[in-house]
Design an enzyme around this catalytic site. Structure first.
Site, PDB file in Angstrom:
ATOM      1  CB  THR A 126      -0.895   0.007   1.256  1.00  0.00           C
ATOM      2  OG1 THR A 126      -1.662  -1.197   1.285  1.00  0.00           O
ATOM      3  CG2 THR A 126      -1.814   1.208   1.272  1.00  0.00           C
ATOM      4  CD  GLU A 127      -1.131   5.618  -0.723  1.00  0.00           C
ATOM      5  OE1 GLU A 127      -0.421   6.595  -0.989  1.00  0.00           O
ATOM      6  OE2 GLU A 127      -2.227   5.400  -1.279  1.00  0.00           O
ATOM      7  CG  PHE A 128       5.081   2.991  -4.197  1.00  0.00           C
ATOM      8  CD1 PHE A 128       4.060   2.225  -4.711  1.00  0.00           C
ATOM      9  CD2 PHE A 128       5.908   3.662  -5.093  1.00  0.00           C
ATOM     10  CE1 PHE A 128       3.859   2.115  -6.083  1.00  0.00           C
ATOM     11  CE2 PHE A 128       5.717   3.557  -6.473  1.00  0.00           C
ATOM     12  CZ  PHE A 128       4.680   2.780  -6.967  1.00  0.00           C
TER      13      PHE A 128
END
Length: 457
Positions: free
Chosen positions: A146-148
């Site tokens: 998630t979200e890098f």
């Protein structure tokens, strides 16, 4: 040099803005989600972005045969596509059929599950992979958290799940003197790592419509020239898909930019297109990308975890979410589904109290007006989850409960984290700790004294 366009597609289920004023009642009496708003936003974004931008890419692919793009679509977004915009799923399937697009894995609920339980993280990734395969027809080979959100453990865990390539942010302090425009290898395993060139990505994602920017207006020809002059093997341009028509409105010229950029890139012999997996397979890793767990990175704000866990409001909310997980897991069904939806990163993002440019971005996305109101609403949702768990609790659920280290029972030479382990104890040990075990079973496993006595024989 390969140009990798990476589009993040996610829409959360936002909570009711009046939830903090509604006393939690019995399960089913109150829906904690504001689905009227969620539908309104999704339909608007579907029209401005998902249909329009995807059709542009399909049209351009007919003229630029080598065009390749990569998508990461959360399970929550897929659910809303299926409900309110199934035609967009058809467009995605056409991209796959034409071999234009790759779809990568991520957590189904776009969640912070990695910091709660690794088994839960695995299940959420597997759920998203299955949903993408069923709805779009693509089996993911690469993955992102998630979200890098990334560290060495994340990369190697995803690699152990069968993903040969992991995508994350190109952070200056990690790279040091090195360029983000190469393939790297994860520390501790053989996962290949592609890192985002955040400067070139943010030129599109944030600065495209900024009239104060000395490079405004950004044209496709200008940007393609920048790419051509960029040294390296691969440049990863990763942005929210909502960049094309929602964050930058159609009047900004963003559609024309999307339409002409691939054509301008195709004119330049040094440049070619690739998906994440194609770029990783074409180039050997140049070095190790080493991010220890204590320095976990992301692509948000200061490239750390502060977008979601940067203040006391966020950390307290997350602590309660994490505390409730074993109970929601033991109950399963609706309780586990609600827990998972409340693990979505957006709920914590809305609780940020930052100022400056980062604060402006948080405010732009939040439907609540303030971080403190977002916190109150979220805590009310967790209370509703607790009510649901209590209403659904039973001795059978207690039998399924497996505790984390903090809530296990410890005695001299013993550690007990479930009723199953309790049953294996010898009679003499049970008698020795009888009083403490009863209190532990009543307080932690939420069973009656009579049931605790029966378990202890």
């Amino acid at each position: 040099m390969e140009v990798v366009f990476f589009f993040e597609v996610h829409q959360p289920r936002r909570l009711r803005p009046d939830l903090y004023r509604v006393f939690p009642r019995r399960p089913g009496d109150l829906d904690v989600f504001y689905d009227e708003l969620n539908e309104h936003i999704f339909r608007r974004v579907a029209e401005r972005v998902y249909r329009k931008a995807t059709r542009i890419i399909l049209d351009v692919a007919r003229e630029v045969p080598g065009l390749r793009v990569t998508y990461s679509v959360s399970g929550l977004a897929l659910e809303q596509f299926r409900k309110w915009a199934p035609d967009v799923l058809e467009l995605f399937r056409e991209l796959v059929a034409r071999e234009v697009a790759e779809f990568v894995a991520q957590t189904y609920y776009h969640s912070l599950a990695w910091f709660v339980d690794k088994g839960e993280f695995r299940e959420q990734v597997e759920m998203q992979v299955k949903a993408v395969e069923e709805l779009i027809g693509y089996k993911a080979r690469a993955a992102e958290n998630t979200e890098f959100i990334y560290n060495n453990d994340v990369a190697c865990y995803l690699y152990s799940l069968g993903f040969s390539t992991v995508v994350t942010e190109g952070v200056d302090w990690v790279l040091g003197w090195r360029s983000p425009n190469y393939v790297y290898k994860a520390w501790g395993c053989d996962a290949k790592v592609l890192v985002r060139n955040y400067r070139l990505s943010d030129d599109i994602g944030f600065r495209f419509g900024a009239r104060w920017w000395d490079q405004w207006p950004l044209t496709a020809d200008k940007y393609a020239t920048w790419l051509e002059a960029t040294p390296g093997d691969v440049v990863l341009i990763a942005v929210d898909y909502e960049t094309f028509g929602e964050h930058h409105w159609p009047e900004s010229g963003i559609y024309d930019f999307l339409k002409w950029l691939p054509r301008e890139i195709a004119k330049r012999p040094r440049l070619s297109f690739a998906t994440v997996s194609e770029a990783a397979s074409k180039h050997a890793p140049r070095d190790i990308y080493d991010v220890p767990p204590w320095a976990t990175i992301s692509w948000a704000d200061e490239r750390d975890l502060s977008a979601w866990l940067g203040n006391e409001l966020q950390r307290n909310a997350f602590t309660l979410l994490k505390w409730l997980y074993p109970y929601a897991r033991a109950v399963g069904g609706e309780a586990l589904r609600l827990w998972r939806e409340l693990s979505t990163s957006d709920h914590f993002y809305y609780q940020a109290t930052k100022s400056g440019p980062a604060g402006e971005v948080h405010s732009y996305f939040s439907p609540y007006g303030s971080a403190h109101k977002a916190h109150d609403i979220y805590m009310a949702a967790l209370t509703s989850l607790l009510v649901l768990i209590r209403e659904s609790w039973s001795l059978e659920a207690a039998e399924r409960l497996v505790l984390d280290d903090e809530r296990c029972f410890y005695g001299q030479g013993i550690r007990i984290c479930s009723i199953r382990e309790l049953r294996r104890l010898g009679k003499d040990v049970k008698e020795k700790y009888r009083g403490d075990l009863i209190r532990w079973l009543v307080n932690v496993f939420m069973i009656s004294v009579e049931e605790a006595l029966r378990l202890l024989g």
